[in-house]
Design a protein around this motif. Sequence first.
Motif, short mmCIF file in Angstrom:
data_model
loop_
_atom_site.label_atom_id
_atom_site.label_comp_id
_atom_site.label_asym_id
_atom_site.label_seq_id
_atom_site.Cartn_x
_atom_site.Cartn_y
_atom_site.Cartn_z
N VAL A 8 65.95 120.61 -1.77
CA VAL A 8 67.28 121.18 -2.05
C VAL A 8 67.23 121.88 -3.40
O VAL A 8 67.09 121.23 -4.44
CB VAL A 8 68.36 120.09 -2.04
N LEU A 9 67.32 123.20 -3.39
CA LEU A 9 67.12 124.01 -4.58
C LEU A 9 68.41 124.71 -4.99
O LEU A 9 69.26 125.04 -4.14
CB LEU A 9 66.04 125.07 -4.33
N TYR A 10 68.55 124.94 -6.28
CA TYR A 10 69.71 125.67 -6.79
C TYR A 10 69.83 127.04 -6.11
O TYR A 10 68.87 127.79 -6.05
CB TYR A 10 69.56 125.84 -8.31
N LYS A 11 71.01 127.30 -5.56
CA LYS A 11 71.32 128.53 -4.82
C LYS A 11 70.59 128.62 -3.48
O LYS A 11 70.62 129.67 -2.82
CB LYS A 11 71.04 129.79 -5.66
N GLY A 12 69.94 127.54 -3.07
CA GLY A 12 69.30 127.53 -1.78
C GLY A 12 70.27 127.11 -0.69
O GLY A 12 71.41 126.74 -0.94
N PHE A 13 69.80 127.16 0.56
CA PHE A 13 70.62 126.78 1.70
C PHE A 13 70.47 125.31 2.02
O PHE A 13 69.39 124.72 1.86
CB PHE A 13 70.22 127.57 2.96
N VAL A 14 71.54 124.71 2.51
CA VAL A 14 71.50 123.36 3.07
C VAL A 14 72.59 123.28 4.12
O VAL A 14 73.65 123.89 4.00
CB VAL A 14 71.70 122.28 1.97
N SER A 15 72.30 122.56 5.19
CA SER A 15 73.30 122.34 6.24
C SER A 15 73.95 120.97 6.01
O SER A 15 73.25 119.95 5.99
CB SER A 15 72.64 122.39 7.62
#
Length: 208
Positions: free
Chosen positions: A138-145
Motif C-alpha cells: 500500500v503506497l502513497y497515492k497508490g490504488f487500493v480496493s
Amino acid sequence: MFTGIVQTQAVVVDANNQGGVLRLALKVDQQYAEYLNIGASIAINGCCLTVVKFASTTEGDCVINFDVIDETLKLTNLGMLVVNDTVNFERSVTFGTELGGHIVSGHIHCMAEILSINHHQDNCKMQLALAKEWQKYVLYKGFVSVNGASLTVGEVDEQGFWLHLIPETLSITNLDNYREGDKLNIEVDQQTYTIINTVENYLSQQAK
C-alpha cells in the motif's frame, strides 16, 4: 474482473450459516440484475461471489443468492453480515465497460480495522490499520480496493494508511455505515503486488 467502481448498495435479506457455508441472499434494484445468469460473478464488498440463484420480486427488485465458503469467511467481513445490512455491489466487467477505477480481481487479501474516522465539512478522513505483511503493498497515492471501492491512498503510517473520502464515495458505497473498530475488506493493487514480490524473489535468489 472488476473496476472497483461500486454501482449500488444491495440489502441483506438473509444470511444463514449452514455447516460452514453462508447462504447469502441480497436484494437489489432490478436494473442491476439485467442479463444476469446462474454462475455469473459479482463483487460483494469487493469479494468475487458466484450467483447460485436469483428471482425477481413484485416490488421491482431482484433477490440474488450466493454461497460463501469457510475460506472466504475467514478472509472477509461477509461472515459478519446480518439482515438489513448493506453491501457494495459491482457486476463484472464486460467489453466496452469504462475503466474508471483500477483492475480489481475480487480476491480479498486481508481485512483492515478502522482506527479513526474524522468528518470535516464535506470530507471524511479514515485511518485503517493493516497487518505488517501487507503494508508494503500500500503506497502513497497508490490504488487500493476497500470493500470493493477503488480508492487512492491518502497517507501511509506505521499502522497502515489513511483514506480521504468525498461525499460521492460516501453516498454510493457503504463506507459511511462503518465505525471505529469495524473491519473492511482489502485487495491491494495487483500490479504493485506482483512487482514487489518479483523484485523480492529476485534479490533473494541473488543473495544465495
